[in-house]
Design a protein around this motif. Structure first.
Motif, PDB file in Angstrom:
ATOM      1  N   GLY A  33       0.827  -1.205   0.000  1.00 34.91           N
ATOM      2  CA  GLY A  33       0.000   0.000   0.000  1.00 34.91           C
ATOM      3  C   GLY A  33       0.856   1.248   0.000  1.00 34.91           C
ATOM      4  N   GLU A  34       0.808   1.946   1.110  1.00 35.09           N
ATOM      5  CA  GLU A  34       1.472   3.242   1.218  1.00 35.09           C
ATOM      6  C   GLU A  34       2.982   3.185   0.995  1.00 35.09           C
ATOM      7  OE1 GLU A  34       1.614   6.994   4.260  1.00 35.09           O
ATOM      8  OE2 GLU A  34      -0.195   5.810   4.040  1.00 35.09           O
ATOM      9  N   TYR A  35       3.598   2.067   1.304  1.00 32.99           N
ATOM     10  CA  TYR A  35       5.045   1.944   1.167  1.00 32.99           C
ATOM     11  C   TYR A  35       5.442   1.097  -0.040  1.00 32.99           C
ATOM     12  CZ  TYR A  35       4.846   3.912   5.800  1.00 32.99           C
ATOM     13  OH  TYR A  35       4.589   4.750   6.868  1.00 32.99           O
ATOM     14  N   SER A  36       4.568   1.020  -1.029  1.00 33.20           N
ATOM     15  CA  SER A  36       4.849   0.175  -2.199  1.00 33.20           C
ATOM     16  C   SER A  36       6.083   0.635  -2.971  1.00 33.20           C
ATOM     17  CB  SER A  36       3.637   0.110  -3.128  1.00 33.20           C
ATOM     18  OG  SER A  36       3.302   1.394  -3.601  1.00 33.20           O
ATOM     19  N   GLU A  37       6.382   1.929  -2.955  1.00 32.92           N
ATOM     20  CA  GLU A  37       7.568   2.410  -3.664  1.00 32.92           C
ATOM     21  C   GLU A  37       8.841   1.900  -2.998  1.00 32.92           C
ATOM     22  OE1 GLU A  37       6.788   5.309  -0.432  1.00 32.92           O
ATOM     23  OE2 GLU A  37       5.498   4.435  -1.965  1.00 32.92           O
ATOM     24  N   VAL A  38       8.824   1.744  -1.689  1.00 38.72           N
ATOM     25  CA  VAL A  38       9.974   1.189  -0.971  1.00 38.72           C
ATOM     26  C   VAL A  38      10.142  -0.286  -1.332  1.00 38.72           C
ATOM     27  CG1 VAL A  38      10.918   0.668   1.321  1.00 38.72           C
ATOM     28  CG2 VAL A  38       9.700   2.822   0.932  1.00 38.72           C
ATOM     29  N   ASN A  39       9.026  -0.962  -1.518  1.00 39.52           N
ATOM     30  CA  ASN A  39       9.045  -2.390  -1.825  1.00 39.52           C
ATOM     31  C   ASN A  39       9.774  -2.683  -3.132  1.00 39.52           C
ATOM     32  OD1 ASN A  39       8.377  -5.017  -1.048  1.00 39.52           O
ATOM     33  ND2 ASN A  39       6.511  -5.006  -2.260  1.00 39.52           N
ATOM     34  N   THR A  40       9.811  -1.716  -4.047  1.00 38.77           N
ATOM     35  CA  THR A  40      10.444  -1.934  -5.353  1.00 38.77           C
ATOM     36  C   THR A  40      11.964  -2.057  -5.266  1.00 38.77           C
ATOM     37  OG1 THR A  40      10.582   0.437  -5.831  1.00 38.77           O
ATOM     38  CG2 THR A  40       8.588  -0.731  -6.571  1.00 38.77           C
ATOM     39  N   VAL A  41      12.577  -1.604  -4.167  1.00 39.66           N
ATOM     40  CA  VAL A  41      14.039  -1.685  -4.055  1.00 39.66           C
ATOM     41  C   VAL A  41      14.503  -3.068  -3.611  1.00 39.66           C
ATOM     42  CG1 VAL A  41      14.257   0.783  -3.583  1.00 39.66           C
ATOM     43  CG2 VAL A  41      14.183  -0.835  -1.678  1.00 39.66           C
ATOM     44  N   PHE A  42      13.573  -3.885  -3.118  1.00 37.29           N
ATOM     45  CA  PHE A  42      13.940  -5.236  -2.685  1.00 37.29           C
ATOM     46  C   PHE A  42      13.935  -6.188  -3.872  1.00 37.29           C
ATOM     47  CE2 PHE A  42      12.233  -3.367   1.249  1.00 37.29           C
ATOM     48  CZ  PHE A  42      13.313  -3.607   2.089  1.00 37.29           C
ATOM     49  N   LYS A  43      14.930  -7.048  -3.902  1.00 45.75           N
ATOM     50  CA  LYS A  43      15.044  -8.069  -4.940  1.00 45.75           C
ATOM     51  C   LYS A  43      14.683  -9.428  -4.328  1.00 45.75           C
ATOM     52  CE  LYS A  43      17.382  -5.317  -7.903  1.00 45.75           C
ATOM     53  NZ  LYS A  43      16.776  -4.060  -7.563  1.00 45.75           N
ATOM     54  N   PRO A  44      14.243 -10.393  -5.147  1.00 52.91           N
ATOM     55  CA  PRO A  44      13.963 -11.730  -4.609  1.00 52.91           C
ATOM     56  C   PRO A  44      15.178 -12.272  -3.851  1.00 52.91           C
ATOM     57  CG  PRO A  44      13.174 -11.568  -6.857  1.00 52.91           C
ATOM     58  CD  PRO A  44      13.956 -10.301  -6.578  1.00 52.91           C
ATOM     59  N   GLY A  45      14.927 -12.781  -2.666  1.00 53.92           N
ATOM     60  CA  GLY A  45      15.997 -13.318  -1.823  1.00 53.92           C
ATOM     61  C   GLY A  45      16.558 -12.323  -0.833  1.00 53.92           C
ATOM     62  N   ASP A  46      16.250 -11.026  -1.005  1.00 51.75           N
ATOM     63  CA  ASP A  46      16.701 -10.023  -0.042  1.00 51.75           C
ATOM     64  C   ASP A  46      16.026 -10.270   1.300  1.00 51.75           C
ATOM     65  OD1 ASP A  46      18.231  -8.737  -1.928  1.00 51.75           O
ATOM     66  OD2 ASP A  46      16.913  -6.998  -2.154  1.00 51.75           O
ATOM     67  N   THR A  47      16.740  -9.965   2.359  1.00 47.02           N
ATOM     68  CA  THR A  47      16.148 -10.050   3.686  1.00 47.02           C
ATOM     69  C   THR A  47      16.265  -8.693   4.363  1.00 47.02           C
ATOM     70  OG1 THR A  47      18.221 -10.793   4.700  1.00 47.02           O
ATOM     71  CG2 THR A  47      16.678 -12.507   3.954  1.00 47.02           C
ATOM     72  N   TYR A  48      15.277  -8.398   5.176  1.00 48.01           N
ATOM     73  CA  TYR A  48      15.252  -7.142   5.926  1.00 48.01           C
ATOM     74  C   TYR A  48      14.398  -7.365   7.160  1.00 48.01           C
ATOM     75  CZ  TYR A  48      14.581  -2.252   7.119  1.00 48.01           C
ATOM     76  OH  TYR A  48      14.560  -1.054   7.781  1.00 48.01           O
ATOM     77  N   GLN A  49      14.864  -6.894   8.297  1.00 52.24           N
ATOM     78  CA  GLN A  49      14.115  -7.029   9.545  1.00 52.24           C
ATOM     79  C   GLN A  49      13.266  -5.768   9.730  1.00 52.24           C
ATOM     80  OE1 GLN A  49      14.171  -9.773  11.500  1.00 52.24           O
ATOM     81  NE2 GLN A  49      12.603  -8.879  12.787  1.00 52.24           N
ATOM     82  N   PHE A  50      11.959  -5.916   9.543  1.00 54.69           N
ATOM     83  CA  PHE A  50      11.049  -4.783   9.692  1.00 54.69           C
ATOM     84  C   PHE A  50      10.721  -4.552  11.150  1.00 54.69           C
ATOM     85  CE2 PHE A  50      10.233  -5.919   5.289  1.00 54.69           C
ATOM     86  CZ  PHE A  50      10.173  -4.677   4.690  1.00 54.69           C
ATOM     87  N   ASP A  51      10.501  -3.297  11.487  1.00 54.32           N
ATOM     88  CA  ASP A  51      10.026  -2.883  12.798  1.00 54.32           C
ATOM     89  C   ASP A  51       8.689  -2.196  12.553  1.00 54.32           C
ATOM     90  OD1 ASP A  51       9.485  -1.681  15.229  1.00 54.32           O
ATOM     91  OD2 ASP A  51      11.504  -0.885  15.487  1.00 54.32           O
ATOM     92  N   LEU A  52       7.662  -2.597  13.272  1.00 57.64           N
ATOM     93  CA  LEU A  52       6.338  -2.014  13.026  1.00 57.64           C
ATOM     94  C   LEU A  52       6.317  -0.506  13.235  1.00 57.64           C
ATOM     95  CD1 LEU A  52       3.773  -4.625  14.347  1.00 57.64           C
ATOM     96  CD2 LEU A  52       4.669  -4.278  12.057  1.00 57.64           C
ATOM     97  N   GLU A  53       7.258   0.016  13.987  1.00 56.00           N
ATOM     98  CA  GLU A  53       7.329   1.472  14.185  1.00 56.00           C
ATOM     99  C   GLU A  53       7.525   2.188  12.846  1.00 56.00           C
ATOM    100  OE1 GLU A  53       6.588   3.029  17.052  1.00 56.00           O
ATOM    101  OE2 GLU A  53       6.176   0.992  17.734  1.00 56.00           O
TER     102      GLU A  53
END
Length: 96
Positions: free
Chosen positions: A33-53
């Motif tokens: 949704g709102e952060y879909s533009e950020v989602n485009t920088v991730f490639k398949p297999g990338d890992t990232y630890q999200f914080d709900l904050e």
């Protein structure tokens, strides 16, 4: 352990599972949704630890509702754990 306490511990375990699933759903809603533009920088297999904050303060009403529910769930879980003195050992006990 009494039947009542066993049911409290089993319920808490279920709430833990819901807590984890809700956290995943909040991240998925935010990233599509709102952060879909950020989602485009991730490639398949990338890992990232999200914080709900990272998802707070959004204009997305659905995301805010989910975050509020997450907070209420955490408060409930903390209360149950404190009131009943639920231990890690009880949560890990496979005989329940």
């Amino acid at each position: 352990m009494s039947d009542y306490r066993e049911k409290i511990v089993l319920t808490y375990r279920h709430l833990l599972e819901m807590h984890e699933e809700l956290q995943t759903r909040i991240i998925n809603v935010g990233m599509t949704g709102e952060y879909s533009e950020v989602n485009t920088v991730f490639k398949p297999g990338d890992t990232y630890q999200f914080d709900l904050e990272q998802f707070r303060g959004t204009e997305d009403l659905n995301l805010n509702k989910l975050l509020n529910f997450f907070d209420e769930l955490e408060n409930l879980m903390n209360s149950l754990a404190n009131i009943n003195g639920i231990t890690e050992e009880e949560l890990e006990d496979e005989d329940l």
